[in-house]
Design a protein around this motif. Structure first.
Motif, PDB file in Angstrom:
ATOM      1  N   ILE A 196       0.761  -1.219  -0.184  1.00 30.38           N
ATOM      2  CA  ILE A 196      -0.067   0.055  -0.204  1.00 30.38           C
ATOM      3  C   ILE A 196       0.622   1.083   0.046  1.00 30.38           C
ATOM      4  O   ILE A 196       1.848   1.388   0.808  1.00 30.38           O
ATOM      5  N   LYS A 197       0.563   2.207  -0.701  1.00 36.10           N
ATOM      6  CA  LYS A 197       1.367   3.327  -0.856  1.00 36.10           C
ATOM      7  C   LYS A 197       0.264   4.708  -0.627  1.00 36.10           C
ATOM      8  O   LYS A 197      -0.547   4.940  -1.358  1.00 36.10           O
ATOM      9  N   LEU A 198       0.488   5.358   0.377  1.00 39.91           N
ATOM     10  CA  LEU A 198      -0.256   6.822   0.577  1.00 39.91           C
ATOM     11  C   LEU A 198       0.459   7.838   0.339  1.00 39.91           C
ATOM     12  O   LEU A 198       1.720   7.972   0.712  1.00 39.91           O
ATOM     13  N   MET A 199       0.140   8.669  -0.896  1.00 40.66           N
ATOM     14  CA  MET A 199       0.713   9.978  -1.105  1.00 40.66           C
ATOM     15  C   MET A 199      -0.048  11.002  -0.814  1.00 40.66           C
ATOM     16  O   MET A 199      -1.082  11.356  -0.930  1.00 40.66           O
ATOM     17  N   GLU A 200       0.692  12.144  -0.269  1.00 42.11           N
ATOM     18  CA  GLU A 200       0.208  13.422   0.208  1.00 42.11           C
ATOM     19  C   GLU A 200       0.120  14.289  -1.456  1.00 42.11           C
ATOM     20  O   GLU A 200       1.262  14.630  -1.786  1.00 42.11           O
ATOM     21  N   ARG A 201      -1.064  14.445  -1.717  1.00 47.21           N
ATOM     22  CA  ARG A 201      -1.219  15.168  -3.042  1.00 47.21           C
ATOM     23  C   ARG A 201      -0.677  14.488  -4.185  1.00 47.21           C
ATOM     24  O   ARG A 201       0.090  13.414  -3.841  1.00 47.21           O
ATOM     25  N   SER A 202      -0.735  15.064  -5.350  1.00 42.42           N
ATOM     26  CA  SER A 202      -0.282  14.359  -6.502  1.00 42.42           C
ATOM     27  C   SER A 202      -0.220  15.038  -7.670  1.00 42.42           C
ATOM     28  O   SER A 202      -0.366  16.541  -7.758  1.00 42.42           O
ATOM     29  N   ILE A 203       0.117  14.594  -8.799  1.00 43.58           N
ATOM     30  CA  ILE A 203       0.499  15.295 -10.079  1.00 43.58           C
ATOM     31  C   ILE A 203      -0.741  15.891 -10.429  1.00 43.58           C
ATOM     32  O   ILE A 203      -0.790  16.870 -11.222  1.00 43.58           O
ATOM     33  N   TYR A 204      -1.891  15.056 -10.274  1.00 43.21           N
ATOM     34  CA  TYR A 204      -3.166  15.475 -10.563  1.00 43.21           C
ATOM     35  C   TYR A 204      -3.848  16.775 -10.066  1.00 43.21           C
ATOM     36  O   TYR A 204      -4.263  17.734 -10.323  1.00 43.21           O
ATOM     37  N   SER A 205      -3.596  17.070  -8.741  1.00 38.50           N
ATOM     38  CA  SER A 205      -4.152  18.208  -7.763  1.00 38.50           C
ATOM     39  C   SER A 205      -3.190  19.202  -8.021  1.00 38.50           C
ATOM     40  O   SER A 205      -3.546  20.615  -8.263  1.00 38.50           O
ATOM     41  N   ALA A 206      -2.016  18.772  -8.370  1.00 40.69           N
ATOM     42  CA  ALA A 206      -0.936  20.188  -8.687  1.00 40.69           C
ATOM     43  C   ALA A 206      -1.418  20.816 -10.190  1.00 40.69           C
ATOM     44  O   ALA A 206      -1.306  21.969 -10.289  1.00 40.69           O
ATOM     45  N   ARG A 207      -1.842  19.753 -11.044  1.00 33.49           N
ATOM     46  CA  ARG A 207      -2.375  20.441 -12.323  1.00 33.49           C
ATOM     47  C   ARG A 207      -3.869  21.162 -12.254  1.00 33.49           C
ATOM     48  O   ARG A 207      -4.287  22.140 -12.521  1.00 33.49           O
TER      49      ARG A 207
END
Length: 226
Positions: free
Chosen positions: A90-101
């Motif tokens: 499992i990988k939890l990421m804070e924000r992403s390339i999607y929210s950046a764009r």
């Protein structure tokens, strides 16, 4: 292919999205207790030190001058987060390339801070990336907050780069997240969205986090078995 090999190739990936001060770090810290979860915080240290330059500080001080530079680097660093390999399932990421764009670049373009040619360059890189690199995700956790609450939290944590951030800006960023993840009237969501009440105090927010656990761990097992 063994189940372990499946995990190593593509973990069950969860994006933790929300406004500034919505409690993303607190959420991630809660899941650090699980040995099978890879927790990836937003790469703020990289933004503060790009060849010795604090791009985060530059951007807040003069968004018109440094907006393109900063968002270009954010896109690169978030791509590194998406593609970072882990043996954990499992990988939890804070924000992403999607929210950046979809949230931050879009907001800067609408405000005229990013002129259309600059926004187009970032957008073309974004479109190429998601078409040619595996940035797929399995679930989005939207930490939904109200602007007044996140503004108070931001004041309390007192990050020097955020001293110029106004309640008006937080309100506008709230609307960007709402339109993308809640109302779903802006862009598309790359995965199903689970909405949490992130206005709750830290003393009781753990109950909301517990509600998320089955969605992460059960779905992960389903992906593994497929």
């Amino acid at each position: 292919m063994s189940k372990r090999a499946k995990y190593e190739m593509k973990p069950f990936t969860v994006l933790v999205e929300g406004n500034i001060g919505s409690g993303k770090t607190t959420f991630l810290n809660y899941f650090k207790k699980y040995e099978n979860v890879c927790v990836m915080a937003e790469p703020i240290d990289m933004w503060r030190n790009c060849g010795g330059h604090n791009l985060l500080e530059y951007m807040y001080e003069d968004r018109e001058r440094w907006g393109f530079t900063f968002q270009s680097y954010v896109q690169l660093t978030m791509l590194k987060q998406h593609t970072l390999k882990t043996r954990l399932p499992i990988k939890l990421m804070e924000r992403s390339i999607y929210s950046a764009r979809y949230c931050f670049v879009e907001k800067m373009h609408r405000d005229g801070i990013l002129p259309s040619p600059s926004a187009s360059v970032i957008n073309e890189w974004f479109k190429w990336t998601i078409a040619n690199v595996d940035t797929s995700v399995d679930l989005i956790i939207y930490l939904r907050t109200t602007p007044d609450v996140v503004y108070q939290r931001m004041q309390e944590r007192n990050r020097k780069e955020e001293k110029t951030v106004s309640l008006t800006y937080l309100t506008e960023m709230h609307e960007m997240h709402e339109n993308w993840l809640y109302h779903k009237t802006m862009f598309t969501c790359p995965a199903p969205v689970l909405v949490l009440n992130a206005d709750l105090d830290k003393s009781v927010i753990a109950e909301e986090y517990e509600r998320v656990e089955p969605h992460i761990f059960s779905n992960c097992l389903s992906v593994l078995a497929s």
